[in-house]
Design a protein around this motif. Structure first.
Motif, PDB file in Angstrom:
ATOM      1  N   LYS A   1       0.844  -1.209   0.000  1.00 46.53           N
ATOM      2  CA  LYS A   1       0.000   0.000   0.000  1.00 46.53           C
ATOM      3  C   LYS A   1       0.868   1.245   0.000  1.00 46.53           C
ATOM      4  O   LYS A   1       1.792   1.358   0.805  1.00 46.53           O
ATOM      5  CB  LYS A   1      -0.910   0.023   1.242  1.00 46.53           C
ATOM      6  N   LEU A   2       0.544   2.167  -0.906  1.00 51.15           N
ATOM      7  CA  LEU A   2       1.300   3.421  -1.002  1.00 51.15           C
ATOM      8  C   LEU A   2       0.417   4.602  -0.639  1.00 51.15           C
ATOM      9  O   LEU A   2      -0.820   4.511  -0.648  1.00 51.15           O
ATOM     10  CB  LEU A   2       1.797   3.609  -2.442  1.00 51.15           C
ATOM     11  N   ASP A   3       1.055   5.721  -0.329  1.00 47.97           N
ATOM     12  CA  ASP A   3       0.313   6.966  -0.096  1.00 47.97           C
ATOM     13  C   ASP A   3       0.079   7.622  -1.460  1.00 47.97           C
ATOM     14  O   ASP A   3       0.996   8.170  -2.072  1.00 47.97           O
ATOM     15  CB  ASP A   3       1.137   7.883   0.815  1.00 47.97           C
ATOM     16  N   LEU A   4      -1.171   7.526  -1.934  1.00 47.13           N
ATOM     17  CA  LEU A   4      -1.479   8.007  -3.285  1.00 47.13           C
ATOM     18  C   LEU A   4      -2.054   9.421  -3.286  1.00 47.13           C
ATOM     19  O   LEU A   4      -2.535   9.904  -4.313  1.00 47.13           O
ATOM     20  CB  LEU A   4      -2.494   7.054  -3.946  1.00 47.13           C
ATOM     21  N   THR A   5      -2.012  10.088  -2.139  1.00 48.93           N
ATOM     22  CA  THR A   5      -2.639  11.412  -2.013  1.00 48.93           C
ATOM     23  C   THR A   5      -2.188  12.381  -3.095  1.00 48.93           C
ATOM     24  O   THR A   5      -2.976  13.107  -3.669  1.00 48.93           O
ATOM     25  CB  THR A   5      -2.319  12.017  -0.627  1.00 48.93           C
ATOM     26  N   TYR A   6      -0.887  12.385  -3.373  1.00 48.48           N
ATOM     27  CA  TYR A   6      -0.350  13.417  -4.268  1.00 48.48           C
ATOM     28  C   TYR A   6      -0.131  12.911  -5.702  1.00 48.48           C
ATOM     29  O   TYR A   6       0.757  13.388  -6.393  1.00 48.48           O
ATOM     30  CB  TYR A   6       0.929  14.014  -3.672  1.00 48.48           C
ATOM     31  N   LEU A   7      -0.960  11.978  -6.128  1.00 48.23           N
ATOM     32  CA  LEU A   7      -0.900  11.502  -7.518  1.00 48.23           C
ATOM     33  C   LEU A   7      -0.958  12.649  -8.541  1.00 48.23           C
ATOM     34  O   LEU A   7      -0.271  12.607  -9.545  1.00 48.23           O
ATOM     35  CB  LEU A   7      -2.076  10.547  -7.785  1.00 48.23           C
ATOM     36  N   PRO A   8      -1.783  13.697  -8.301  1.00 46.74           N
ATOM     37  CA  PRO A   8      -1.851  14.770  -9.298  1.00 46.74           C
ATOM     38  C   PRO A   8      -0.577  15.590  -9.422  1.00 46.74           C
ATOM     39  O   PRO A   8      -0.488  16.458 -10.294  1.00 46.74           O
ATOM     40  CB  PRO A   8      -2.995  15.666  -8.790  1.00 46.74           C
ATOM     41  N   ASP A   9       0.397  15.318  -8.556  1.00 40.64           N
ATOM     42  CA  ASP A   9       1.599  16.161  -8.561  1.00 40.64           C
ATOM     43  C   ASP A   9       2.847  15.325  -8.795  1.00 40.64           C
ATOM     44  O   ASP A   9       3.866  15.510  -8.145  1.00 40.64           O
ATOM     45  CB  ASP A   9       1.678  16.902  -7.214  1.00 40.64           C
ATOM     46  N   LEU A  10       2.769  14.378  -9.736  1.00 39.37           N
ATOM     47  CA  LEU A  10       3.906  13.493  -9.998  1.00 39.37           C
ATOM     48  C   LEU A  10       5.064  14.229 -10.661  1.00 39.37           C
ATOM     49  O   LEU A  10       6.202  13.807 -10.581  1.00 39.37           O
ATOM     50  CB  LEU A  10       3.469  12.352 -10.929  1.00 39.37           C
TER      51      LEU A  10
END
Length: 1844
Positions: free
Chosen positions: A499-508
């Motif tokens: 499991k990863l912290d996907l919170t900041y997906l929009p800011d890759l």
């Protein structure tokens, strides 16, 4: 050289670009990239002019005009008319068929507006390609596919061009949603230059706008669509990230399980959920994707699901608007015909043949190997890093490691295999980067992610804007990394054990930051020590960690240490470009022009105090506009006050007029209204109202006197009344004695007719005892009929409707005459109940215990239990709970409790909101209110506000039939004010008007005196407050009236909220009046004193209470039926309301509050519940015979049935809780009707037969609702032709010949009679005298015989000849004697048919209304004009056409017409070929809640300032102005919205001051009067003034030499200019994709002439500048916490603690101004300067300000959709001026006939209004501009009259 290209399965030339859209250049400026737009428009115009001489379609009106003479020869005329109608119908059908065929004709020339070359950065390089299998483009299969694609594109174009621009969120069902196609969502915002984070911000804003407005939606990404993105890795990675982000970080439902739109899974999903619509883009990245989307559009429409275009959507605070395509049978037909082709094409479009990438031409790699490498690397990384790692770090190291490994591997393989060959071919391409150079790039990418992880968004927003871009050598590697990103995310989403912290997906990623770093290390870092900046410890450690992980993941490859970051000197950025963005002009000082106004201070002072003010020497002050120069030059007076709007409206005559002709006109009109009113009211007797000095609490006084001791006079009066009653009773008894036996005989002969006559006679009686005798006799007669029927039938099944009449009479006797029932009567009733087999009821009535003697069951016994019998068979005859205590205030009926509450409210001068079903009697209170005011004084006024003109006429008719009053000369009881007619506005006691007209009076400074006379305002259909057009006007009225009001509606879903809002307004007025009373100035006192001297209105007791009166029970139930056509027969199935529900809906939301069942439907529900679950534990308990409310009950009432219904509904909900979902599902399926689909053509072809079917079923009179005006008329004509044909087929063929012979003879006899002079009869000889008498007798006989032959047989007409006598019929037809369609209407009416729509002349509509109400006409086809309050009750309502406008609100309004109170016990609603899912949705949907509108416009604010400045009573005007500003429904209890409105108010004032409409004291100046007269047309009203002031109209309007007449060319140009300003109807951008050889219209409106366009641009520039200043000034009011969160996912980017870095500080540009720009937009390079360009404001400005560019008065010369394609304006106003044909506008301009007519009428009224205003402002009556407008106005009006 091309950057990279694609070899795909469809021929290469189809790979065209897609973006002609708003993009930002590398400097951050937004620009339109539109391919050859100007050239195309020019060529399109040429094509149009080529076909202009193709001739006119002869219009139906032109043909008809030839039939308006020979009115004497009625028989001949009617024959001709019949033939003409048949011919006309045939022509209309042919024309319609022609229009259908046009869709696929060859008369199209293809334009390539959409096929835009891909942006350079994407295509110009051979260094990166994705290769796939390519097939032979010349193969027959390929050619066949190509031909089909042409057909598909044309079909889609034809459908989309007819899209209607509507509000999308009309209906509201909690459990239902619409679908957004994920790829279309992506395409709306895709842009090579938009940074990752800004891209997600824009998408979230779009979705959040829907969410905030209460919309429910799901997003669907089709698996196969992914293949189309492989050649565009940047877009592919964005798509993958978007799917994961929406799925993981938002609550949005995202579906990715469907392979494509033709898959069976998708079809099942659609069938199960039936979404409202699907939002789809009509253009893709490539023409290949466009075709793929076209298949989705075609498939959706074929499945009866509507489409909304992603293109051209706009929104405001409360609504979203878009292009909506209604599915029709044509779409289903196309799909059926081409299904195989569609499947074949779809398969080929998404065929996936293991593509491989080719870098620098010689480096090749299969994409599968990237996937495998990603998979291996993820496994390695799992061992290195723990769970919960930030996804940005994970993706960064994966992409760098995999990218470098694969790249190095490719280079190694290439070097070993190719050798010298490589050197040879390398000349034509770029040299690949070495592994070391690639490592440098990856190190910088790791550093960029380090910045993203640590640097707050507030700092990143300040980073300098670079205009550099990557070299051709670097691009291929970046694209390969983007492919790696896609595979990495796909792999991570499939990995469940990490499991990863996907919170900041929009800011890759942040490309702008990466380019900044690349530039720094490439250029600045090498320039010396002072440029070598520290990273900072924290960032250095993070970066090292990332790079070390990359090295570990690289395994066998070594890519060097973390430092230095650049180990090579390879240039990554193109050098010749400008490096930094130039911000353009310096932004002038921010601030407001000071305004000295107490009013402004009072309303917006709290916001103003925090805003800066400009100094008096600022350029903004010195450039304030003055109109003095123009006035002097042209002899105009811009500031001259204009006449009142109401004075301009046409007025035939006022009561004040003395001219004999006008007096006659008034008398005629009044006599008509009396007659019209008599058709509305049951009682024809008039209520005479004398003038009395009655105090406000008259009724209270009456009640008090009743309690006092009676005086002698009162005792005598009572005695007299008693004597009169006895006398009347005796008379009625004698009457009954005479009728008793005949009535009984009639009942026995024909039960139905006999009972009708009995009930009719009962209504005439007043004596209760006589009524009782009649009822008892009726009961005995009914029982005899039942007995006789039972004897005849023996053991056969019996007709229980006869037993129903027996039981019905028993019910009435027991309920209404209980006090008159004596023992013998009770005994008789008991005996009758036993006879019917209801032993338990007999015992219950007689009080005995039930005998167990079942031996002597009579032959007449009903073999059904008594409770079931009453529910199932008596059904709608069950009695309602009614009061039987009369109310002295009401003469003709006994009011219910809720109605008494209304009367109490009026007696106490209170306001009330009344929500009660249609025809429940809520309007009675309105007339009681009028009566009260009429009694009280001659001065008091009641205003009745109706939403439509048709309703205005109806109310006026009712008033005339109810009230007469002797008034002083010049005063009348009733006045009227609508947009095109007025009478007695100021001198009537009851004014009936529409909202817009009352607003004119209320906001007029010169009508204050009149408004003070208003005692009550009645708002009918107050739910219009939630409408799309004109809703704000209702709001303004409700907040500006000071007197009490009544607000009536049948459809308000949140009445409590509405009442609370109105109560808050009333409290405001209470405070205001207390303040004015306590501290009014002398001038105000003088003003009020003046009013009081003249006014004789008694002081009323003031009340500020607002009551809410709710009543939910309909008088009669509605039963719904679904009708469909099978062959030539009709399947009519009952539609049980519960069938509309689903298990999920019941589970989540329960049963809708207004989903009620009739008693019969309740029993049906119970029976199916028992059938479905045979072990149901409560089956016995809820059996109707055992149910507690029914057991042994003789009279089951409607209220008891409601309890039973509620119990069953609760039980059904419990089943779901008990885990019986499957059973509930089975039950609902049992109830569902199974309609059959049929073609549109077949449906209308058999429409007349359907009407016949309803006639056979005794379901007429009926109103058939159809939404297109043309279809409304055509359907009625169809029914007429059917009856004419029927008559011909049934008639003896000799009849026609006999008619001709008799007509000939009659003509001869008449000629011979003329020879005898009637004056010389005395001189005639006896033989001649005899001859003359003989001829007269012959004439009479011939006329009689001819009349017998021309009588319409009863089977060939629906008309009821008994309903209206011949004289009345003539009188009614006399009304339309001068109308062009009179023969057609008369012919139809004589057959019992009529049609009704808003485009008809009022007189024609009134004829239909009167004859329908009187029962003569039985069939009316109508548009929704009949839905709003028109009194046309009928037995049945038929929905004959589906439409976007058939929504929850219209459905309730329309179906409410069914069931005439006092005539029908039940109303019928038929759905004729409406899709079943739509029917179900209508039944279960809720009416949308009233949320109000954005209430302010710049023009309204100017009107308010005008009122405050010019009013006589300043205190009153100020209070009204503040009330409008402070009390919008939208901002009620929403502080944020209240603040937005204050900000908007301040902006509007600044605009008005700068444009010269207000001075700095807030007083109106310049052309303020003209602008406010055209307030409805903002911003065009302001632009018109700018044209006038610049002298452009004077330059254009040059008459023909030596005359005052203008050439056609001048007038056409004037129409073109005005159409560009005031006739702005936008077509979807795709409508310009192809060009048809249009018959008459030009369709697309040409651009404004150059000088006018320049003036608009100048105006827009000033407005944009002003709006930008306003945004910059108000930026400090933004909620910055909210600004740093993504709107939907709420992902937080607020400043976090970070230890600053020297390098970060160096990269920031502190000169960059971003004070009002969203930080998410800043990362794409947007700055404050960009706010001066209107088109990007919505994307860039602080979202929390809630300011939308739609509130800025910009007049766009060109509007573009999301893809940058131009949305053309519809040229309807100019086209009509040229050809004068309404039909051409429907066939060519894609307009609905009704919409076209209303739009043209508005345009015509506008021309008239401008002409009048100009004539008042100009001293010179021969001014050319004035003459040109007047001439044009007259011509346009004449042309419009010709189409009626």
């Amino acid at each position: 050289m091309h950057a990279w290209c694609l070899a795909y399965t469809i021929e290469p030339q189809m790979v065209t670009g897609w973006k002609s859209r708003s993009v930002m250049d590398s400097a951050g400026h937004f620009k339109k990239v539109v391919h050859n737009d100007a050239k195309e428009n020019a060529s399109n115009d040429d094509k149009d002019s080529e076909c202009s001489d193709s001739g006119f379609i002869p219009t139906y009106e032109d043909k008809e005009s030839g039939r308006t003479s020979d009115s004497d020869e009625n028989d001949e005329t009617s024959d001709r008319a019949e033939a003409a109608v048949a011919q006309m119908l045939k022509e209309e059908e042919d024309r319609e068929k022609e229009a259908e065929d046009l869709d696929y004709s060859n008369a199209y020339s293809i334009s390539t507006t959409e096929e835009v070359t891909q942006q350079v950065s994407q295509t110009e390089c051979q260094d990166f390609r994705v290769l796939q299998h390519e097939c032979d483009s010349q193969s027959p299969e390929k050619r066949k596919q190509h031909e089909f694609l042409k057909k598909l594109r044309l079909h889609v174009w034809a459908s989309l061009s007819r899209a209607e621009y509507v509000s999308l969120l009309k209906d509201f069902v909690e459990s239902e949603f619409f679908v957004i196609d994920g790829d279309s969502l992506l395409l709306m915002f895709l842009d090579e230059k938009t940074q990752y984070l800004n891209f997600f911000y824009q998408i979230e804003c779009f979705l959040q706008d829907f969410t905030e407005k209460g919309a429910k939606y799901v997003i669907v990404f089709f698996k196969d669509a992914e293949q189309m993105y492989f050649p565009y890795p940047h877009f592919l990675s964005l798509r993958t990230v978007l799917i994961e982000h929406l799925r993981r970080n938002t609550s949005t439902t995202v579906h990715t399980e469907f392979s494509n739109c033709l898959s069976s899974k998708w079809e099942i999903f659609l069938k199960k959920s039936y979404p409202y619509f699907i939002i789809v883009s009509d253009i893709g990245l490539t023409s290949l994707q466009t075709d793929y989307l076209s298949i989705l559009i075609v498939h959706s429409l074929s499945k009866k699901i509507n489409i909304v275009l992603a293109s051209g959507q706009e929104y405001d605070i409360l609504r979203v608007y878009g292009y909506h395509v209604q599915n029709v049978y044509k779409h289903r037909l196309f799909f059926q015909k081409h299904e195989q082709d569609l499947r074949c094409t779809c398969e080929k479009l998404v065929r996936y043949k293991e593509p491989f990438i080719c870098l620098y031409e010689h480096l090749k790699l299969n994409l599968k190997s990237i996937q495998k490498e990603v998979c291996k690397t993820v496994c390695l990384l799992k061992q290195l890093w723990p769970e919960g790692s930030d996804v940005r770090r994970v993706v960064c190291v994966l992409v760098c490691a995999v990218g470098l490994k694969i790249y190095s591997n490719m280079l190694e393989n290439a070097n070993t295999s190719m050798g010298a060959k490589t050197e040879q071919s390398a000349r034509g391409r770029s040299n690949p980067l070495s592994p070391e150079e690639a490592s440098d790039l990856c190190r910088m990418q790791c550093l960029t992610v380090t910045f993203l992880l640590h640097m707050p968004l507030s700092q990143r927003a300040q980073i300098r804007i670079m205009k550099s871009c990557w070299t051709k050598q670097v691009l291929p590697l970046i694209k390969m990394q983007q492919l790696c990103t896609h595979f990495a995310l796909t792999q991570l989403s499939d990995t469940n054990d990490w499991k990863l912290d996907l919170t900041y997906l929009p800011d890759l990623n942040d490309d702008s930051l990466l380019i900044n770093l690349a530039h720094y290390y490439e250029v600045e870092y090498t320039e010396g020590l002072e440029f070598k900046k520290e990273l900072g410890k924290e960032m250095e450690n993070e970066y090292k960690c990332l790079w070390d992980t990359v090295r570990k993941l690289a395994v066998k490859y070594s890519f060097g240490d973390a430092f230095p970051i650049r180990k090579t000197s390879q240039l990554f950025l193109e050098q010749e470009q400008t490096l930094f963005r130039d911000y353009g002009e310096e932004i002038p000082d921010i601030g407001l022009i000071s305004l000295k106004s107490d009013l402004v201070e009072d309303y917006a002072g709290d916001v103003l105090k925090d805003l800066p003010v400009l100094k008096s020497n600022d350029p903004s002050f010195t450039s304030l506009i003055k109109y003095k120069e123009f006035d002097e030059l042209r002899h105009w007076h811009s500031g001259r006050p204009l006449t009142e709007e109401y004075e301009r409206v046409h007025c035939n005559a006022d009561a004040k007029s003395k001219a004999p002709e006008e007096r006659r006109q008034i008398q005629k009109l009044q006599s008509f209204y009396h007659f019209y009113g008599s058709t509305l009211e049951d009682s024809t007797s008039k209520l005479i109202v004398y003038q009395e000095d009655v105090s406000g609490s008259a009724n209270a006084a009456v009640k008090k006197t009743q309690k006092r001791h009676k005086s002698k006079a009162e005792t005598i009066a009572e005695e007299n009344n008693r004597r009169l009653k006895t006398k009347e009773e005796k008379k009625e008894q004698e009457q009954w004695k005479a009728l008793c036996i005949p009535t009984e005989k009639e009942i026995k002969a024909n039960l139905t007719i006999g009972i009708k006559k009995l009930e009719k006679f009962l209504k005439t009686l007043k004596s209760k005892s006589v009524k009782f005798s009649v009822e008892m006799a009726g009961l005995s007669a009914c029982l005899e009929v039942w007995k006789e029927h039972c004897r005849e039938q023996g053991n056969k099944s019996k007709d229980l409707s006869k037993a129903v009449q027996v039981m019905r009479r028993i019910h009435i006797l027991l309920e209404k005459y209980q006090d008159l029932l004596e023992k013998p009567h009770v005994k008789k009733l008991t005996k009758y109940l036993r006879l019917l087999g209801f032993e338990n009821l007999a015992c219950s009535l007689s009080g005995q215990t039930e005998e167990s003697n079942h031996q002597n069951i009579s032959n007449c016994a009903i073999k059904v239990g008594p409770a079931r019998f009453q529910l199932q068979y008596m059904d709608y005859y069950l009695l309602r709970e009614e009061r039987n205590d009369p109310d002295p205030r009401v003469q003709h009926f006994i009011p219910d409790t809720w109605q008494r509450e209304l009367l109490d409210a009026v007696d106490n001068n209170e306001s009330a909101v009344i929500v009660a079903p249609t025809s429940s009697g809520k309007t009675y209170a309105s007339y009681y209110c009028m009566e009260k005011v009429l009694k009280t004084s001659n001065e008091g006024v009641v205003v009745y506000v109706a939403p439509t003109k048709a309703l205005v006429n109806q109310v006026v008719g009712t008033i005339y039939s109810r009230f007469t009053k002797k008034l002083p000369d010049g005063l009348v009881v009733c006045g009227v004010f609508t947009r095109d007619y007025r009478s007695d506005v100021m001198n009537s006691q009851i004014l009936v008007t529409v909202p817009q007209c009352l607003e004119i009076l209320v906001l007029s400074p010169r009508c204050q005196k009149w408004t003070k006379r208003i005692q009550y305002v009645i708002f009918d259909e107050v739910h219009c407050l939630g409408g799309e057009i004109g809703a704000e006007v209702w709001e303004h009225l409700l907040v500006t009236i000071r007197c009490p009001f009544l607000a009536l509606s049948a459809t308000v879903s949140n009445p409590e909220h509405l009442t609370e809002w109105l109560q808050s307004v009333k409290r405001y007025w209470q405070r205001v009046e207390n303040t004015i009373a306590g501290s009014s100035t002398n001038s105000e006192k003088n003003f009020t004193r003046k009013c009081k001297v003249k006014s004789k209105i008694p002081e009323q007791k003031k009340s500020y209470r607002v009551r809410l009166v709710l009543y939910e029970e309909r008088y009669n139930d509605l039963e719904k039926y679904v009708c469909s056509l099978k062959g030539s027969d009709f399947i009519i199935e009952h539609c049980h309301p519960c069938a509309a529900l689903t298990v999920d809906h019941i589970e989540s939301y329960g049963f809708p509050s207004d989903l009620s069942l009739s008693p019969r439907e309740t029993i049906q529900l119970y029976d199916i519940m028992v059938k479905v679950w045979q072990e149901w534990p409560r089956a016995q308990e809820l059996d109707p015979e055992e149910f507690v409310s029914f057991k042994n009950k003789v009279v089951i009432k409607k209220a008891d049935a409601r309890k039973y219904e509620q119990e069953l509904k609760n039980e059904l909900s419990k089943w779901i809780v008990l885990g019986q979902r499957q059973k509930v599902n089975e039950l609902l399926e049992h109830l569902k009707p199974k309609p059959v689909d049929c073609s549109e053509q077949e449906k209308w072809k058999h429409f007349a037969s359907f009407v016949d079917k309803l006639h056979e079923m005794d379901k007429l009179p009926a109103v058939f609702f159809i939404f297109k005006v043309g279809t409304v008329e055509r359907a009625a004509k169809n029914v007429l032709v059917n009856l004419l044909n029927k008559q011909k087929s049934e008639q003896d063929p000799n009849t026609e010949r006999e008619k001709e012979r008799l007509s000939d003879e009659l003509r001869k006899v008449k000629k011979r009679l003329i020879k005898f002079n009637p004056q010389d009869t005395k001189k005639l000889s006896s033989s001649k005298m005899e001859n003359m008498v003989l001829l007269s007798t012959t004439k009479q006989q011939l006329e009689k015989r001819l009349k017998r032959l021309t009588v319409i047989p009863s089977v060939c007409t629906y008309a009821d000849p008994k309903a209206v006598d011949e004289d009345t019929l003539k009188k009614i037809f006399h009304r339309i004697r001068f109308e062009r369609k009179r023969y057609l209407q008369e012919m139809m009416a004589l057959r019992g048919i009529g049609y009704h729509h808003g485009s008809m002349v009022a007189k024609e509509r009134q004829v239909v209304e009167m004859l329908f109400r009187m029962g003569y006409i039985k069939v009316v086809t109508a548009t929704s004009t009949l839905a709003l309050g028109i009194n046309m009750p009928c037995k049945s309502v038929v929905f004959a056409e589906d439409s976007v406008f058939l929504d929850a609100l219209n459905y309730r309004q329309m179906s409410g017409r069914a069931g005439r109170r006092g005539q029908d016990m039940i109303g019928n609603v038929f759905f004729y070929d409406i899709p079943l899912p739509k029917v179900e949705r209508l039944i279960k949907s809720n009416v949308p809640q009233l949320k109000g509108q954005f209430p302010l416009t710049v023009s309204l604010i100017l009107r308010l300032m005008l009122l405050a400045a010019k009013a006589d009573d300043k205190a009153d005007a100020r209070a009204k102005t503040l009330s409008v500003l402070k009390h919008s429904l939208m901002s009620f209890r929403k502080e944020r919205y209240a603040e937005i409105l204050k900000i908007y108010f301040i902006f509007s004032l600044q605009f008005l001051i700068k444009e010269g409409y207000l001075d700095q004291e807030g007083n109106p100046i310049g052309f303020a009067g003209l602008v406010t007269h055209l307030y409805y047309y903002e911003p065009s009203n302001f632009v018109l003034v700018s044209f006038l002031v610049k002298g452009l109209f004077h330059k254009l309007c040059q008459p023909i030499k030596g005359s005052t007449v203008f050439s056609e060319d001048v007038l056409e140009k004037l129409v073109l200019i005005l159409a560009n300003l005031f006739g702005r109807k936008y077509l979807p951008a795709c409508s310009m994709k192809y060009k048809r050889t249009f018959c008459q219209s030009k369709v697309f409106l040409e651009d404004l002439p150059e000088d006018f366009a320049d003036a608009v641009n100048e105006y827009n520039t000033k407005v944009e500048e002003n709006f930008a200043h306003f945004l910059l000034t108000t930026a400090k009011l933004a909620d910055m916490e909210q600004e740093y969160r993504l709107p939907l996912s709420k992902t937080d980017f607020t400043s976090k603690i970070w230890h600053s870095s020297e390098l970060a500080s160096y990269l920031m540009d502190n000169t960059k101004s971003i004070s009002a720009v969203s930080p998410f937009a800043c990362v794409s390079g947007v700055v404050d300067n960009d706010l001066f360009h209107g088109e990007i404001i919505n994307k860039a400005v602080f979202r929390s300000l809630g300011i939308n560019v739609t509130n800025c008065p910009l007049l766009y010369l060109n509007k573009y959709d999301n893809q940058g394609r131009r949305r053309p304006l519809n040229a309807y106003a100019l086209d009509f001026y040229k050809h004068g044909s309404l039909i051409a506008l429907t066939t060519d301009n894609w307009l609905n006939e009704g919409d076209a007519y209303y739009a043209l009428k508005d345009f015509s009224l506008l021309l008239k209004s401008i002409g009048t205003s100009l004539s008042e402002l100009c001293d010179d009556p021969n001014d050319n501009v004035l003459l040109a407008f007047q001439q044009l106005g007259k011509i346009y009006e004449e042309k419009l009259k010709c189409v009626n």
